[in-house]
Design a protein around this motif. Sequence first.
Motif: not given
Length: 104
Positions: A4-8, A10-11, A56, A80, A83
């Motif tokens: 997953s991305t960092n946005a995933d 954090l979400r 995630t 995460a 970043r």
Amino acid sequence: MLISTNADVLRALADPLRARIVELLAAEALCVCHLVEETGARQTNISNHLRVLRDTGLVETEPCGRFTYYRLRPEPLRAASARLDELAGAAEAARAQTRKRPCP
């Protein structure tokens, strides 16, 4: 397991119950019955949140007889966090600048 991305990440952590599950799993591997007991949430709700955390890449599973234990994976949290630290550093550097970009 999905990468997953960092946005995933954090979400996934933005939900209060998922954040609590992550806190509990940071201390020890737990099964759904433990998480139900600790949070007071319903089994189906816990299972749904664990699916999101698995998707995630935040948690991994370990079968143990008829139970499945969940364990927190530190790597997505570290990525995460790194970043966010980079963004904080960029914001500090930008704050120190007195020059502003002109408007068109």
